[in-house]
Scaffold this motif. Structure first.
Motif, mmCIF file in Angstrom:
data_model
loop_
_atom_site.group_PDB
_atom_site.id
_atom_site.type_symbol
_atom_site.label_atom_id
_atom_site.label_comp_id
_atom_site.label_asym_id
_atom_site.label_seq_id
_atom_site.Cartn_x
_atom_site.Cartn_y
_atom_site.Cartn_z
ATOM 1 N N LEU A 153 0.833 -1.204 0.000
ATOM 2 C CA LEU A 153 0.000 0.000 0.000
ATOM 3 C C LEU A 153 0.867 1.254 0.000
ATOM 4 O O LEU A 153 0.626 2.194 -0.765
ATOM 5 C CB LEU A 153 -0.917 -0.011 1.219
ATOM 6 N N LEU A 154 1.886 1.255 0.845
ATOM 7 C CA LEU A 154 2.708 2.451 1.018
ATOM 8 C C LEU A 154 3.673 2.678 -0.136
ATOM 9 O O LEU A 154 4.149 3.798 -0.338
ATOM 10 C CB LEU A 154 3.487 2.341 2.334
ATOM 11 N N GLU A 155 3.965 1.622 -0.892
ATOM 12 C CA GLU A 155 4.894 1.734 -2.023
ATOM 13 C C GLU A 155 4.193 1.557 -3.366
ATOM 14 O O GLU A 155 4.800 1.139 -4.348
ATOM 15 C CB GLU A 155 6.014 0.692 -1.881
ATOM 16 N N ASP A 156 2.907 1.871 -3.410
ATOM 17 C CA ASP A 156 2.126 1.849 -4.654
ATOM 18 C C ASP A 156 2.234 0.518 -5.398
ATOM 19 O O ASP A 156 2.356 0.475 -6.626
ATOM 20 C CB ASP A 156 2.564 2.988 -5.582
ATOM 21 N N GLY A 157 2.203 -0.567 -4.638
ATOM 22 C CA GLY A 157 2.178 -1.883 -5.245
ATOM 23 C C GLY A 157 3.530 -2.453 -5.627
ATOM 24 O O GLY A 157 3.596 -3.562 -6.176
ATOM 25 N N ASP A 158 4.606 -1.743 -5.341
ATOM 26 C CA ASP A 158 5.946 -2.214 -5.701
ATOM 27 C C ASP A 158 6.353 -3.324 -4.719
ATOM 28 O O ASP A 158 6.598 -3.067 -3.540
ATOM 29 C CB ASP A 158 6.944 -1.061 -5.641
ATOM 30 N N VAL A 159 6.429 -4.561 -5.216
ATOM 31 C CA VAL A 159 6.689 -5.710 -4.354
ATOM 32 C C VAL A 159 8.086 -5.640 -3.739
ATOM 33 O O VAL A 159 8.264 -5.923 -2.546
ATOM 34 C CB VAL A 159 6.498 -7.024 -5.141
ATOM 35 N N TYR A 160 9.066 -5.273 -4.525
ATOM 36 C CA TYR A 160 10.441 -5.218 -4.010
ATOM 37 C C TYR A 160 10.558 -4.173 -2.902
ATOM 38 O O TYR A 160 11.079 -4.455 -1.823
ATOM 39 C CB TYR A 160 11.405 -4.909 -5.144
#
Length: 334
Positions: A277-284
């Motif tokens: 959520l906090l990284e706009d969906g960026d898994v890494y």
């Protein structure tokens, strides 16, 4: 408004028994009183480290035997996190038996398993991210139920249950993988499913992550694999990208900080959900939040403490954001 993170993991009251190699009871410095447990509980606390209590939640099946001290402890993290259901059959309990270096885990009461339909009609209905811990066969049943619930399109984080991470379960896992967004076993579990030799190495962990991708994680192969690898960190694999590692916050160089790893993997995945959520969906990038989350869980036996200082929420007296900044800086320096 639906919450961001919901888990189908159970709340469990953990009880303990300590035996010597001959099976005789021994005295120990570990607490013998029942403790708050359950993979769902730890995953929820992991997400709570980053998110408000209103954004996180799980169902707790509460019997008349539910200790008031545990209810007060859970309320410290935010009463709205917990959706209690009163159960005449009692609260789920399990016995953790330590015999030498071996730990066994056995339920001593009937389990009350949760399904997505149990979330219907609660504030946990249709969460942005759904986490569960189970066998591959049960994962398929859960995903079938999700697909039949109107409007449900959660990001799915699947944590295979340890005792089903054996080669015989691989075919069932392959069947459900296309419906899973993020698959996250630990290193030993990944090797067990794939019949890879132990002990895991960084090279074999990377090979395992790529193999799971090859087997079809996510619709059209768009999913991710995160293999949790203790002090080595976490291996992140995504299609079209090289495998990447996120460091563990506490490593063997900080042995005094590593008190009890119980629940670390579950909380890691709650932290991952928050990181998405906090990284706009960026898994890494989200995996850095997950690594920091686990650091707060392993510093003590049981759950971490939460407090307020100068308007900021602290965990074990420290700031998650401070640790996140430190971990990202460490990664750049490495």
């Amino acid at each position: 408004m639906s919450c961001h993170f919901a888990t189908l993991g159970m709340f469990i009251i953990d009880e303990f028994s300590f035996l010597d190699d001959a099976g005789n009871p021994i005295t120990t410095t570990k607490p013998m009183v029942p403790q708050i447990g359950g993979g769902g509980t730890y995953a929820s606390i992991g997400a709570r480290i980053w998110l408000s209590a209103s954004q996180v939640g799980m169902i707790i099946d509460r019997g008349s035997d539910f200790p008031s001290s545990m209810e007060r402890k859970l309320a410290e993290f935010g009463q709205e996190m917990w959706c209690y259901r009163d159960q005449p059959s009692g609260t789920t309990r399990a016995l953790n038996t330590y015999r030498g270096d071996h730990r066994s885990f056995d339920y001593i009461t009937p389990r009350i398993r949760l399904t997505p339909r149990d979330l219907q009609g609660t504030r946990l209905e249709n969460p942005t991210t759904l986490h569960f811990i189970c066998s591959p066969t049960r994962a398929s049943a859960i995903m079938s139920e999700v697909q039949h619930l109107p409007g449900w399109h959660p990001t799915v984080i699947y944590e295979p249950i340890p005792d089903r991470c054996v080669p015989e379960e691989l075919d069932a896992l392959v069947q459900v993988l296309p419906q899973i967004n993020i698959l996250s076993p630990n290193a030993e579990e990944a090797h067990g499913l794939l019949s890879f030799p132990l002990p895991p190495t960084k090279k074999s962990i990377e090979q395992a992550a790529l193999k799971f991708l090859e087997l079809g994680v996510g619709t059209d192969g768009t999913g991710s694999v995160i293999i949790r690898s203790g002090g080595m960190g976490a291996c992140v694999a995504q299609n079209g990208q090289p495998t990447r590692w996120v460091p563990a916050f506490w490593t063997s160089k900080n042995e005094d900080k590593i008190v009890d790893v119980t629940g670390a993997g579950n909380s890691f995945l709650g932290g991952l959900a928050a990181g998405l959520l906090l990284e706009d969906g960026d898994v890494y990038k989200g995996t850095f939040h997950a690594s920091v989350t686990a650091s707060f869980i392993i510093e003590q036996e049981g759950l971490p403490t939460i407090s307020l200082a100068n308007g900021s929420t602290l965990w074990n007296g420290d700031s998650p954001q401070r640790r996140l900044n430190e971990l990202k800086k460490r990664r750049v320096e490495d």
